[in-house]
Design an enzyme around this catalytic site. Structure first.
Site, PDB file in Angstrom:
ATOM      1  N   ARG A  14      -3.014 -23.437 -53.686  1.00 16.87           N
ATOM      2  CA  ARG A  14      -1.585 -23.696 -53.568  1.00 16.87           C
ATOM      3  C   ARG A  14      -0.906 -22.854 -52.486  1.00 16.87           C
ATOM      4  O   ARG A  14      -0.119 -23.362 -51.688  1.00 16.87           O
ATOM      5  CB  ARG A  14      -0.869 -23.432 -54.899  1.00 16.87           C
ATOM      6  CG  ARG A  14      -0.991 -24.555 -55.883  1.00 16.87           C
ATOM      7  CD  ARG A  14      -0.926 -24.029 -57.296  1.00 16.87           C
ATOM      8  NE  ARG A  14      -2.152 -23.309 -57.591  1.00 16.87           N
ATOM      9  CZ  ARG A  14      -3.228 -23.877 -58.127  1.00 16.87           C
ATOM     10  NH1 ARG A  14      -3.195 -25.114 -58.483  1.00 16.87           N
ATOM     11  NH2 ARG A  14      -4.351 -23.188 -58.317  1.00 16.87           N
ATOM     12  N   THR A  15      -1.175 -21.561 -52.485  1.00 12.14           N
ATOM     13  CA  THR A  15      -0.405 -20.686 -51.598  1.00 12.14           C
ATOM     14  C   THR A  15      -0.659 -21.044 -50.134  1.00 12.14           C
ATOM     15  O   THR A  15       0.275 -21.239 -49.351  1.00 12.14           O
ATOM     16  CB  THR A  15      -0.735 -19.208 -51.881  1.00 12.14           C
ATOM     17  OG1 THR A  15      -0.526 -18.962 -53.269  1.00 12.14           O
ATOM     18  CG2 THR A  15       0.157 -18.287 -51.061  1.00 12.14           C
ATOM     19  N   LYS A  57     -18.373  -9.550 -38.927  1.00 14.62           N
ATOM     20  CA  LYS A  57     -19.024  -8.684 -37.932  1.00 14.62           C
ATOM     21  C   LYS A  57     -18.531  -7.252 -38.040  1.00 14.62           C
ATOM     22  O   LYS A  57     -18.876  -6.393 -37.253  1.00 14.62           O
ATOM     23  CB  LYS A  57     -18.751  -9.212 -36.513  1.00 14.62           C
ATOM     24  CG  LYS A  57     -19.242 -10.621 -36.276  1.00 14.62           C
ATOM     25  CD  LYS A  57     -18.927 -11.029 -34.837  1.00 14.62           C
ATOM     26  CE  LYS A  57     -19.187 -12.507 -34.618  1.00 14.62           C
ATOM     27  NZ  LYS A  57     -18.625 -12.966 -33.343  1.00 14.62           N
ATOM     28  N   ARG A  65      -3.489 -12.948 -47.247  1.00  8.98           N
ATOM     29  CA  ARG A  65      -3.972 -12.649 -48.610  1.00  8.98           C
ATOM     30  C   ARG A  65      -5.233 -11.799 -48.461  1.00  8.98           C
ATOM     31  O   ARG A  65      -6.132 -12.142 -47.688  1.00  8.98           O
ATOM     32  CB  ARG A  65      -4.287 -13.930 -49.375  1.00  8.98           C
ATOM     33  CG  ARG A  65      -4.965 -13.634 -50.707  1.00  8.98           C
ATOM     34  CD  ARG A  65      -5.072 -14.848 -51.597  1.00  8.98           C
ATOM     35  NE  ARG A  65      -3.785 -15.209 -52.167  1.00  8.98           N
ATOM     36  CZ  ARG A  65      -3.614 -16.184 -53.059  1.00  8.98           C
ATOM     37  NH1 ARG A  65      -4.654 -16.901 -53.462  1.00  8.98           N
ATOM     38  NH2 ARG A  65      -2.422 -16.450 -53.543  1.00  8.98           N
ATOM     39  N   HIS A  82       2.799 -10.335 -55.161  1.00  9.23           N
ATOM     40  CA  HIS A  82       2.724 -11.723 -54.654  1.00  9.23           C
ATOM     41  C   HIS A  82       4.162 -12.253 -54.619  1.00  9.23           C
ATOM     42  O   HIS A  82       4.544 -13.109 -55.419  1.00  9.23           O
ATOM     43  CB  HIS A  82       1.825 -12.540 -55.579  1.00  9.23           C
ATOM     44  CG  HIS A  82       1.418 -13.887 -55.060  1.00  9.23           C
ATOM     45  ND1 HIS A  82       1.920 -14.439 -53.903  1.00  9.23           N
ATOM     46  CD2 HIS A  82       0.537 -14.810 -55.553  1.00  9.23           C
ATOM     47  CE1 HIS A  82       1.379 -15.632 -53.713  1.00  9.23           C
ATOM     48  NE2 HIS A  82       0.536 -15.874 -54.707  1.00  9.23           N
TER      49      HIS A  82
HETATM   50  C1  NCD Z   1      -2.081 -16.501 -58.304  1.00  8.74           C
HETATM   51  C2  NCD Z   1      -2.647 -15.402 -57.423  1.00  8.74           C
HETATM   52  O1  NCD Z   1      -3.367 -15.697 -56.456  1.00  8.74           O
HETATM   53  O2  NCD Z   1      -2.315 -14.265 -57.697  1.00  8.74           O
HETATM   54  N1  NCD Z   1      -2.296 -17.787 -57.778  1.00  8.74           N
HETATM   55  C3  NCD Z   1      -1.318 -18.345 -57.000  1.00  8.74           C
HETATM   56  O3  NCD Z   1      -1.035 -17.873 -55.924  1.00  8.74           O
HETATM   57  N2  NCD Z   1      -0.647 -19.391 -57.508  1.00  8.74           N
HETATM   58  C4  NCD Z   1      -2.462 -16.403 -59.726  1.00  8.74           C
HETATM   59  C5  NCD Z   1      -3.901 -16.254 -60.089  1.00  8.74           C
HETATM   60  O4  NCD Z   1      -4.799 -16.299 -59.243  1.00  8.74           O
HETATM   61  O5  NCD Z   1      -4.145 -16.116 -61.284  1.00  8.74           O
END
Ligand code: NCD
Length: 310
Positions: A57-58, A86, A107, A135
């Site tokens: 999703r993100t 590398k 991320r 997040h």
């Molecule tokens: C979350 C995350 O990556 O922290 N996912 C997301 O971005 N919707 C929640 C999770 O991974 O549990």
């Protein structure tokens, strides 16, 4: 409206008025988000997504948001396919990616990585999850979902449930929702409680943090129940994970005690903490969150690019 934020690393980077500006702008993005009309707002701008951990999703919503606004994207979705394998450092990678883009969504498995990237980069950095840290854009879409459904953010009875220790979404949400409420219910398996430093921060702001194992007892009071999965990948061993999984499951019998206006949110992915039968009830908001992720990220990109004209 003045929005002068450069990076979004944590909710602390946003004043209350910035949060509300983002949510208001997100409301205006709905038509464009549905693909009704091609926007040229971010034409010529390039978004880089740099993901060192899995995501559906993100990453896709950020990329879709950029495309819906007329911009373009470049992406490293699997660092296994980049020079990171590398041995390239995060700092060198960021310096490289910023030469090819106007904004970076990162991320990374390490807490603090996004902050570190922001110190190195000259272009805006958005933290899309730093290990068990924060997040913030997930929280913005959570707030947008709550505000749409409840009509307000103030004074709601909110509970966060699940892995409050390793779950970065609940860390950001705890700081954000208590800007608007005085109390937060926390329900977690033993050992997965909200980190003590977050509890101390919030209590220092005169917020009441109610840590309880009695979900059934608090349920009738709740306006919002925010459910999270146990963060399996952050456990030292599979046995440690097995010990805590499946302790809290939201199912139809439990919900007989809920207010009719209860909203159940979940950042997804879900494992087994919400029974699929709940999806059809009016409580389920987790698929609305998915769409709100797109409009909120459109708003965030638009506002950051507006504030950071190169
Ligand atoms: C979350 C995350 O990556 O922290 N996912 C997301 O971005 N919707 C929640 C999770 O991974 O549990």
């Amino acid at each position: 409206m003045t929005f002068s934020v450069k990076n979004i690393i944590s909710i602390a980077d946003l004043a209350d008025k910035d949060i509300l500006t983002i949510l208001d702008r997100a409301d205006k993005m709905e038509r464009l988000a549905r693909g009704g009309k091609q926007s040229r707002l971010l034409e010529g701008r390039i978004l880089a997504t740099l993901f060192y951990e899995p995501s559906t999703r993100t990453r896709l919503s950020f990329e879709s948001a950029m495309l819906r606004l007329g911009g373009s994207t470049v992406s490293v979705a699997q660092v296994g396919a980049s020079s990171v394998v590398k041995g390239e450092s995060l700092a060198d990678t960021i310096r490289t990616v910023e030469s090819y883009s106007d904004i970076i969504v990162l991320r990374h498995p390490q807490e603090g990585a996004a902050q570190w990237a922001a110190e190195v980069a000259s272009i805006p950095i958005i933290n899309a999850g730093d290990g068990a840290g924060r997040h913030p854009t997930q929280t913005l879409l959570d707030l947008a979902t709550i505000r749409k459904s409840q009509g307000k953010l103030e004074g709601l009875n909110v509970a966060v449930l699940g892995d409050l220790r390793f779950g970065r979404t609940v860390h950001s949400l705890s700081y954000a929702i208590t800007r608007f409420t005085d109390k937060l219910y926390c329900v977690a398996p033993e050992g997965l409680e909200l980190p003590p430093e977050i509890v101390m921060d919030l209590e220092g702001q005169n917020k009441e943090i109610v840590q309880t194992g009695d979900l059934q007892g608090i349920l009738p009071d709740l306006d919002v129940l925010y459910v999270t999965r146990i963060q399996k990948e952050r456990f030292p061993s599979p046995a440690d994970y097995e010990r805590v999984r499946g302790q809290y499951v939201i199912d139809l019998p439990l919900l007989e005690h809920a207010k009719p206006t209860l909203d159940i949110l979940h950042p997804l992915p879900r494992v087994d903490e919400i029974a699929p039968a709940v999806d059809k009830t009016p409580y389920a908001r987790y698929f609305s969150q998915v769409f709100n992720g797109l409009v909120v990220r459109m708003a965030v990109l638009d506002l950051l690019m507006e504030a950071h004209k190169t």
